[in-house]
Motif scaffolding. Structure first.
Motif, PDB file in Angstrom:
ATOM      1  N   LYS A 308      44.814  49.395  30.792  1.00  0.00           N
ATOM      2  CA  LYS A 308      46.021  49.267  29.977  1.00  0.00           C
ATOM      3  C   LYS A 308      46.774  47.977  30.310  1.00  0.00           C
ATOM      4  O   LYS A 308      47.373  47.351  29.436  1.00  0.00           O
ATOM      5  CB  LYS A 308      46.929  50.472  30.198  1.00  0.00           C
ATOM      6  CG  LYS A 308      46.455  51.734  29.487  1.00  0.00           C
ATOM      7  CD  LYS A 308      47.407  52.896  29.725  1.00  0.00           C
ATOM      8  CE  LYS A 308      46.959  54.138  28.963  1.00  0.00           C
ATOM      9  NZ  LYS A 308      47.858  55.298  29.224  1.00  0.00           N
ATOM     10  N   LYS A 309      46.745  47.585  31.571  1.00  0.00           N
ATOM     11  CA  LYS A 309      47.460  46.374  31.991  1.00  0.00           C
ATOM     12  C   LYS A 309      46.680  45.102  31.692  1.00  0.00           C
ATOM     13  O   LYS A 309      47.238  44.099  31.260  1.00  0.00           O
ATOM     14  CB  LYS A 309      47.738  46.443  33.500  1.00  0.00           C
ATOM     15  CG  LYS A 309      48.715  47.530  33.919  1.00  0.00           C
ATOM     16  CD  LYS A 309      48.849  47.560  35.439  1.00  0.00           C
ATOM     17  CE  LYS A 309      49.740  48.701  35.897  1.00  0.00           C
ATOM     18  NZ  LYS A 309      49.783  48.812  37.382  1.00  0.00           N
ATOM     19  N   GLU A 310      45.363  45.154  31.934  1.00  0.00           N
ATOM     20  CA  GLU A 310      44.578  43.926  31.911  1.00  0.00           C
ATOM     21  C   GLU A 310      43.484  43.882  30.850  1.00  0.00           C
ATOM     22  O   GLU A 310      42.907  42.824  30.610  1.00  0.00           O
ATOM     23  CB  GLU A 310      43.951  43.692  33.290  1.00  0.00           C
ATOM     24  CG  GLU A 310      44.961  43.616  34.425  1.00  0.00           C
ATOM     25  CD  GLU A 310      44.307  43.347  35.768  1.00  0.00           C
ATOM     26  OE1 GLU A 310      43.296  42.627  35.792  1.00  0.00           O
ATOM     27  OE2 GLU A 310      44.808  43.864  36.776  1.00  0.00           O
ATOM     28  N   GLY A 311      43.180  45.019  30.232  1.00  0.00           N
ATOM     29  CA  GLY A 311      42.127  45.043  29.224  1.00  0.00           C
ATOM     30  C   GLY A 311      40.794  44.598  29.787  1.00  0.00           C
ATOM     31  O   GLY A 311      40.430  44.936  30.908  1.00  0.00           O
ATOM     32  N   LYS A 312      40.069  43.801  29.001  1.00  0.00           N
ATOM     33  CA  LYS A 312      38.743  43.357  29.418  1.00  0.00           C
ATOM     34  C   LYS A 312      38.799  42.350  30.562  1.00  0.00           C
ATOM     35  O   LYS A 312      37.750  41.971  31.108  1.00  0.00           O
ATOM     36  CB  LYS A 312      37.992  42.766  28.221  1.00  0.00           C
ATOM     37  CG  LYS A 312      37.710  43.790  27.129  1.00  0.00           C
ATOM     38  CD  LYS A 312      36.884  43.191  26.012  1.00  0.00           C
ATOM     39  CE  LYS A 312      36.661  44.190  24.882  1.00  0.00           C
ATOM     40  NZ  LYS A 312      35.861  45.341  25.316  1.00  0.00           N
ATOM     41  N   ASN A 313      39.997  41.913  30.936  1.00  0.00           N
ATOM     42  CA  ASN A 313      40.127  41.006  32.080  1.00  0.00           C
ATOM     43  C   ASN A 313      40.142  41.761  33.410  1.00  0.00           C
ATOM     44  O   ASN A 313      40.227  41.146  34.474  1.00  0.00           O
ATOM     45  CB  ASN A 313      41.422  40.184  31.967  1.00  0.00           C
ATOM     46  CG  ASN A 313      41.386  39.246  30.779  1.00  0.00           C
ATOM     47  OD1 ASN A 313      40.347  38.667  30.478  1.00  0.00           O
ATOM     48  ND2 ASN A 313      42.507  39.104  30.099  1.00  0.00           N
ATOM     49  N   ALA A 314      40.049  43.092  33.358  1.00  0.00           N
ATOM     50  CA  ALA A 314      40.184  43.911  34.558  1.00  0.00           C
ATOM     51  C   ALA A 314      39.149  43.590  35.625  1.00  0.00           C
ATOM     52  O   ALA A 314      39.401  43.760  36.816  1.00  0.00           O
ATOM     53  CB  ALA A 314      40.089  45.400  34.184  1.00  0.00           C
ATOM     54  N   PHE A 315      37.986  43.124  35.201  1.00  0.00           N
ATOM     55  CA  PHE A 315      36.930  42.857  36.193  1.00  0.00           C
ATOM     56  C   PHE A 315      36.588  41.374  36.311  1.00  0.00           C
ATOM     57  O   PHE A 315      35.653  41.009  37.007  1.00  0.00           O
ATOM     58  CB  PHE A 315      35.653  43.641  35.858  1.00  0.00           C
ATOM     59  CG  PHE A 315      35.454  43.905  34.401  1.00  0.00           C
ATOM     60  CD1 PHE A 315      35.080  42.893  33.536  1.00  0.00           C
ATOM     61  CD2 PHE A 315      35.652  45.170  33.893  1.00  0.00           C
ATOM     62  CE1 PHE A 315      34.902  43.145  32.190  1.00  0.00           C
ATOM     63  CE2 PHE A 315      35.476  45.432  32.542  1.00  0.00           C
ATOM     64  CZ  PHE A 315      35.095  44.417  31.686  1.00  0.00           C
TER      65      PHE A 315
END
Length: 341
Positions: A308-315
């Protein structure tokens, strides 16, 4: 050097299994199946179902996937229009998108007697999606990537799948579930009964501790050990990464004992005695911690919160660190020698 030993216990539960001649397409022959999503899995399942004689429509937003589905000859509609027209809705979009799409484009058009089919148990098990009581809810989870599912179907075979029914509102949920499994070719190899809970918990566990996370961490640790001892990175790459596929292929085809029967005697003795020393009881204890995090919902909560915070940038930060690792740099050179594309 003391060697660790382990003892596995055998489950007394035997899962139900079905093969092709035990299953019929008739339960869905006169129904319309909407495949939502046209990624690798959606593409394969939509095409396999169509080629099995099932009435398929594809639900998508405009874009490259939409254009590809049209090019492949499908009746392509918006997600909501596909849901309206369908008897069975196959939700083959990414896990983290399912709850939003369900709320906005699926739920308003569900009617009693329709069915929701998933390829993974997360959204239902963790209650990201809570279907109405009048709808069948089942799962067909092929145990292979979509590309392989399609390839094997075209070779008149299939990949195994796990199947489950979470909610049987019509009394026909199992018949529909198995018919979908047959339509995508999985009953040609065989399908095995599970539950949404069992599928998602074991799937995430496998991904984290051995298939993805464990495998990549083991490869890096072995590679770094050789590099730090002064060995050439190219040689370390071959021994710690490249040859792994050869061993995994043997294990997949012949089992673990079959693999050991097909390697050198030195590899056999060294592997049998040193492997349990490296992957010892302390590793298994940490695996149990990972499993507990999954079972008790902590991993799901963490993943949803981060997404929810970072979307596809999470990893992305983890991917960048891997890309900068020496094994990836030397790997690009080695792979260019082997794979000519």
């Amino acid at each position: 050097m003391a060697m660790a030993t382990s003892k596995a216990t055998q489950s007394s539960r035997v899962a139900r299994q079905w093969v092709d001649d035990q299953v019929s397409l008739e339960p869905i022959r006169n129904e319309t199946v909407a495949v939502l999503g046209y990624g690798i899995q959606g593409n394969a399942q939509a095409n396999n179902l169509r080629d099995s004689g099932i009435n398929v429509i594809v639900g998508l937003r405009k874009g490259k996937s939409y254009e590809q589905a049209v090019k492949d000859g499908h009746d392509v509609r918006s997600v909501s229009d596909a849901v309206k027209a369908a008897d069975i809705i196959m939700v083959l979009i990414p896990d983290m998108e399912q709850a939003r799409v369900y709320k906005e484009e699926i739920e308003p058009y569900l009617k009693d007697g329709k069915a929701l089919c998933f390829a993974h148990g997360a959204a239902i098990h963790w209650r990201w999606i809570v279907p109405p009581n009048g709808v069948d809810v089942f799962m067909v989870a092929p145990k292979a990537p979509g590309q392989r599912l399609r390839e094997l179907y075209l070779e008149n075979f299939g990949t195994p799948a796990l199947v489950a029914v979470e909610q049987d509102a019509t009394g026909r949920a199992w018949d529909r579930c198995l018919a979908v499994a047959k339509g995508i070719g999985c009953t040609r190899a065989g399908v095995i009964e599970t539950t949404f809970k069992e599928e998602v918990e074991t799937d995430w566990f496998g991904e984290q501790v051995n298939l993805c996370g464990g495998a990549h961490s083991l490869i890096l640790a072995a590679f770094e050990t050789l590099i730090e001892a002064g060995y050439r990175p190219e040689v370390a790459y071959f021994e710690c990464l490249h040859e792994l596929k050869l061993i995994v292929d043997l294990i997949q085809r012949y089992g673990i004992t079959g693999m050991y029967a097909r390697v050198s005697e030195t590899a056999r003795y060294g592997g049998l005695t040193r492997g349990p020393y490296v992957i010892d009881a302390s590793v298994k204890a940490r695996m149990k911690e990972v499993l507990k995090d999954i079972q008790e919902g902590r991993f799901a909560e963490e993943w949803v919160s981060i997404y929810k915070k970072e979307g596809k940038n999470a990893f992305e930060k983890y991917m960048r660190a891997l890309e900068e690792h020496e094994i990836e740099k030397v790997g690009k050179r080695i792979r260019s020698m082997i794979w000519r594309e």
